[in-house]
Write a protein that holds these residues in place. Sequence first.
Motif, PDB file in Angstrom:
ATOM      1  N   SER A  34       3.015  65.945 -16.849  1.00 15.87           N
ATOM      2  CA  SER A  34       2.779  66.508 -18.277  1.00 15.87           C
ATOM      3  C   SER A  34       3.099  67.884 -18.397  1.00 15.87           C
ATOM      4  O   SER A  34       3.758  68.447 -19.272  1.00 15.87           O
ATOM      5  CB  SER A  34       1.072  66.456 -18.550  1.00 15.87           C
ATOM      6  OG  SER A  34       0.687  64.923 -18.676  1.00 15.87           O
ATOM      7  N   ARG A 165      -2.856  67.414 -24.345  1.00 16.75           N
ATOM      8  CA  ARG A 165      -2.792  65.959 -23.821  1.00 16.75           C
ATOM      9  C   ARG A 165      -4.044  65.447 -22.901  1.00 16.75           C
ATOM     10  O   ARG A 165      -4.841  66.489 -22.622  1.00 16.75           O
ATOM     11  CB  ARG A 165      -1.683  66.014 -22.593  1.00 16.75           C
ATOM     12  CG  ARG A 165      -1.430  64.795 -21.725  1.00 16.75           C
ATOM     13  CD  ARG A 165      -0.066  64.419 -22.238  1.00 16.75           C
ATOM     14  NE  ARG A 165       0.180  62.961 -22.228  1.00 16.75           N
ATOM     15  CZ  ARG A 165       1.045  62.410 -20.974  1.00 16.75           C
ATOM     16  NH1 ARG A 165       1.686  63.200 -20.506  1.00 16.75           N
ATOM     17  NH2 ARG A 165       1.388  61.232 -20.858  1.00 16.75           N
ATOM     18  N   LEU A 167      -5.734  63.001 -20.263  1.00 18.52           N
ATOM     19  CA  LEU A 167      -5.524  61.969 -19.280  1.00 18.52           C
ATOM     20  C   LEU A 167      -6.773  61.474 -18.608  1.00 18.52           C
ATOM     21  O   LEU A 167      -7.619  62.096 -18.326  1.00 18.52           O
ATOM     22  CB  LEU A 167      -4.605  62.589 -18.167  1.00 18.52           C
ATOM     23  CG  LEU A 167      -3.397  63.129 -18.503  1.00 18.52           C
ATOM     24  CD1 LEU A 167      -2.713  64.113 -17.415  1.00 18.52           C
ATOM     25  CD2 LEU A 167      -2.105  62.143 -18.779  1.00 18.52           C
TER      26      LEU A 167
END
Length: 180
Positions: A34, A165, A167
């Motif tokens: 990422s 992001r 995860l």
Amino acid sequence: MRVIAGSAKGTRLSPVPRGTRPVSDRAREGVFSSLGAGVEEKSVLDLYAGTGAMGVEALSRGAVAATFVERESRAVRTIESNLDLTGLQDVSSVVRKPVLEYLGEKPSKAGIAFLDPPYDAGPFELDEALSMLASGWLGPGWTVVLTRPTGGYMPVVPVDWRVARRLVYGDTLIVLYREV
């Protein structure tokens, strides 16, 4: 545990000390995928460093410096051993003290800050750590990587942070924040 990519790729890291919960290789690989090339030429702050695997991985992938902050002496010895194993000790400093005490000192700018606090860290500590981090510790183009248990307490983040992001790996949630 091993270093996944970069100059120290494949290096096996020291055994994890009892009481330390490191970010898994798979989760670290997701984080660094990422981040991509955004790691290169950045200074890194690895708070609640544990084994130091996140900061070591960042250095291996081109970060210019890393500061590891950890209060437990066994974990500090493991971080120092991992830096020796990877040959990255010259671009690193290891600080043995509580994170909030460290963040109360004069800030230096970090491009990436990793926070992997113990899952039982209380709400006050997490909120305070993020607030202190936001008040002078982050340089231009910063990213903050926070690790939490899925379904656990999520701290209050500064209003100018956005989620870049999310995860999930088993019981681990990793959130990458960036400046708005």
